[in-house]
Design an enzyme around this catalytic site. Structure first.
Site, PDB file in Angstrom:
ATOM      1  N   SER A 105       0.813  -1.217   0.000  1.00 13.62           N
ATOM      2  CA  SER A 105       0.000   0.000   0.000  1.00 13.62           C
ATOM      3  C   SER A 105       0.846   1.266   0.000  1.00 13.62           C
ATOM      4  CB  SER A 105      -0.933   0.016   1.217  1.00 13.62           C
ATOM      5  OG  SER A 105      -1.885  -1.018   1.139  1.00 13.62           O
ATOM      6  N   GLY A 129      -2.891   3.593  -4.169  1.00 11.29           N
ATOM      7  CA  GLY A 129      -3.473   4.407  -5.219  1.00 11.29           C
ATOM      8  C   GLY A 129      -4.868   4.918  -4.921  1.00 11.29           C
ATOM      9  N   CYS A 135      -9.235  -1.955   3.953  1.00  5.88           N
ATOM     10  CA  CYS A 135      -8.531  -0.781   3.440  1.00  5.88           C
ATOM     11  C   CYS A 135      -8.997  -0.425   2.021  1.00  5.88           C
ATOM     12  CB  CYS A 135      -7.022  -0.994   3.514  1.00  5.88           C
ATOM     13  SG  CYS A 135      -6.077   0.540   3.468  1.00  5.88           S
ATOM     14  N   PHE A 136      -8.215  -0.733   0.988  1.00  8.97           N
ATOM     15  CA  PHE A 136      -8.659  -0.495  -0.389  1.00  8.97           C
ATOM     16  C   PHE A 136      -9.956  -1.253  -0.638  1.00  8.97           C
ATOM     17  CE2 PHE A 136      -7.951  -0.445  -5.096  1.00  8.97           C
ATOM     18  CZ  PHE A 136      -7.617   0.897  -5.241  1.00  8.97           C
ATOM     19  N   GLN A 162     -12.852   0.771   0.439  1.00  8.64           N
ATOM     20  CA  GLN A 162     -13.167   1.819  -0.535  1.00  8.64           C
ATOM     21  C   GLN A 162     -13.878   1.238  -1.757  1.00  8.64           C
ATOM     22  OE1 GLN A 162      -9.204   3.332  -1.058  1.00  8.64           O
ATOM     23  NE2 GLN A 162      -9.076   3.984   1.080  1.00  8.64           N
ATOM     24  N   ASN A 220      -3.108   2.562   7.190  1.00  8.96           N
ATOM     25  CA  ASN A 220      -2.285   3.043   6.089  1.00  8.96           C
ATOM     26  C   ASN A 220      -3.216   3.400   4.942  1.00  8.96           C
ATOM     27  OD1 ASN A 220      -0.539   3.612   4.037  1.00  8.96           O
ATOM     28  ND2 ASN A 220       0.147   1.523   3.745  1.00  8.96           N
ATOM     29  N   GLY A 234      -4.650   6.933   2.456  1.00 15.87           N
ATOM     30  CA  GLY A 234      -4.697   8.352   2.125  1.00 15.87           C
ATOM     31  C   GLY A 234      -6.003   8.751   1.479  1.00 15.87           C
ATOM     32  N   PHE A 235      -6.915   7.768   1.272  1.00 12.95           N
ATOM     33  CA  PHE A 235      -8.236   8.022   0.706  1.00 12.95           C
ATOM     34  C   PHE A 235      -9.278   7.459   1.659  1.00 12.95           C
ATOM     35  CE2 PHE A 235      -5.343   8.132  -2.828  1.00 12.95           C
ATOM     36  CZ  PHE A 235      -5.847   9.117  -3.682  1.00 12.95           C
ATOM     37  N   HIS A 250      -6.324  -2.074   9.392  1.00 10.35           N
ATOM     38  CA  HIS A 250      -5.666  -3.363   9.152  1.00 10.35           C
ATOM     39  C   HIS A 250      -5.794  -4.278  10.359  1.00 10.35           C
ATOM     40  CE1 HIS A 250      -3.577  -2.421   5.320  1.00 10.35           C
ATOM     41  NE2 HIS A 250      -3.760  -1.191   5.750  1.00 10.35           N
ATOM     42  N   GLU A 286      -5.252  -7.390  10.517  1.00  6.41           N
ATOM     43  CA  GLU A 286      -4.206  -8.416  10.583  1.00  6.41           C
ATOM     44  C   GLU A 286      -3.050  -7.945  11.460  1.00  6.41           C
ATOM     45  OE1 GLU A 286      -2.564  -5.582   7.914  1.00  6.41           O
ATOM     46  OE2 GLU A 286      -4.557  -6.476   7.944  1.00  6.41           O
TER      47      GLU A 286
END
Length: 385
Positions: free
Chosen positions: A55, A238, A264-265, A268, A306, A308-309, A354, A356
């Site tokens: 990430s 990203g 996380c991603f 989103q 972690n 940023g979006f 996260h 984990e």
């Protein structure tokens, strides 16, 4: 271009931010030049896991802990096949690593993998600057790469922004692989690798899950070819606004009402699949000490982040989506950022952080148990039907 030169602490280096501020110090790791988005991570430990987290692709990570490298580098704690950060910024590198598991020094590993870094700068001042101005493009230049400051600044400003960057495919596996269940196999999960960390399938394997890790480009047919009891969408780098393929795949999973978990991603992606927007945070959440409340229980957890979006979803109401009712299940207590989503009418949920948690904390490990409970419930309902 980089050169791998031991003794780089004697080589001058400069960090240049896109707003023109510069920090001068000494080379740490490889000597040369690198570019990325400057971000800070507040973890006091776990730098090896941070550096190998996919990430962090295309990011220059600033360590806020004053001394880094005390425990050296071992062969067990990598979260992926390589270091992914673009560059590393530390104040005070440890002179000698001291840990029984260490195989080599951190700076030796940075040199070996060609990671350009800088040390000896005021990381507290840099962190305050990024908090006030926001994460921004940056470059680290050392040795012969140091030229006139206006030239260095022009090179930094020529780099692409993180907003609009599609990075998940470049960090994901190209070939499917299987992480076997530890002990008795209870479930099969198809995990979509958008930048997955190695500890994630391990946490599932500990719970009797056989994990089939699939490339980011996997199709619905490929997912269901493994006959999954559940589908998992991983973390990754990203801008989620670029991830149309994963959103399409998640939509297909939701249409089949397969138990679904995202991190996380993946959170989103679920937000987008449900019709919510995403946006870039000013400086993001990065570190292993972020307070999050699980609104389903009221419990406050210390969590690892972690990102940023974030997902733009209402905190104060249940939303109607094409897949039924959805609500924000977790929220960051520092700034009210959405940290989790769940569907109320079918088995799907996600978190922005996260669970984990390598190298810790472990407050949120229960979320993997929640995923297994969803799969158990769906299986039992299918048997009764």
């Amino acid at each position: 271009m980089t050169t791998s030169t031991r003794g780089a602490t004697r080589v001058p280096a400069v960090l240049v931010l896109e707003d023109g501020r510069t920090f001068r110090g000494r080379a740490y790791g490889a000597v040369g030049v690198t570019f990325g988005e400057a971000v800070f991570s507040t973890g006091m430990t776990g730098y090896q896991e941070t550096l190998t987290d996919p990430s962090y692709d295309r990011q220059i990570v600033v360590a806020t802990a004053p001394q880094i490298g005390n425990t050296g580098w071992n062969d067990e704690d990598d979260e992926s096949r390589r270091i992914w950060v673009s560059g590393y910024v530390v104040r005070d590198p440890a002179r000698v690593p001291s840990n029984w598991r260490a195989k080599r020094a951190l700076d030796d590993e940075l040199v070996a993998q060609g990671i350009v870094g800088i040390s000896g700068i005021d990381t507290r001042a840099l962190t305050r600057h990024l908090r006030e101005r926001g994460s921004m493009r940056a470059g680290i230049f050392s040795g012969t790469e140091i030229t006139a400051e206006d030239e260095l600044l022009a090179r930094v400003r020529a780099q692409p922004q993180m907003k609009g960057a599609s990075l998940y495919e470049e960090v994901a596996t190209q070939e499917a692989y299987v992480v076997p269940a530890i002990g008795e196999k209870r479930f099969t999960v198809a995990a979509i690798d958008l930048g997955i960390k190695g500890m994630t399938p391990h946490r599932m394997a500990e719970r009797g899950i056989e994990v089939h890790v699939l490339p980011a480009t996997a199709t619905a047919d490929e997912v269901y070819a493994v006959n999954p009891d559940g589908v998992f969408f991983s973390n990754g780098p990203g801008d989620p606004a670029t991830a149309d393929g994963p959103v399409e795949l998640m939509t297909a999973v939701l249409e089949r009402r397969t138990p679904l978990f995202g991190i996380c991603f993946g959170n989103q992606i679920l937000g987008r699949a449900l019709g919510f927007g995403t946006y870039k945070l000013k400086y993001g959440h990065r570190g292993i000490n972020q307070p999050v409340q699980d609104r389903t229980t009221g419990k406050v957890e210390v969590t690892a982040h972690n990102h940023g979006f974030a997902v733009d979803a209402p905190l104060d109401k249940v939303s109607e989506t094409r897949f039924g009712r959805a609500e924000v299940s977790h929220v960051c207590l520092n700034d009210d950022v959405v940290e989790g989503l769940q569907l109320l009418d079918q088995p799907a949920f996600s978190v922005q952080y996260h669970p984990e948690a390598a190298a810790g904390p472990h407050d949120a490990a229960y979320l993997f148990d929640r995923f297994t409970s969803l799969m158990s419930t769906v299986l039992m309902e299918g048997q009764r039907a």
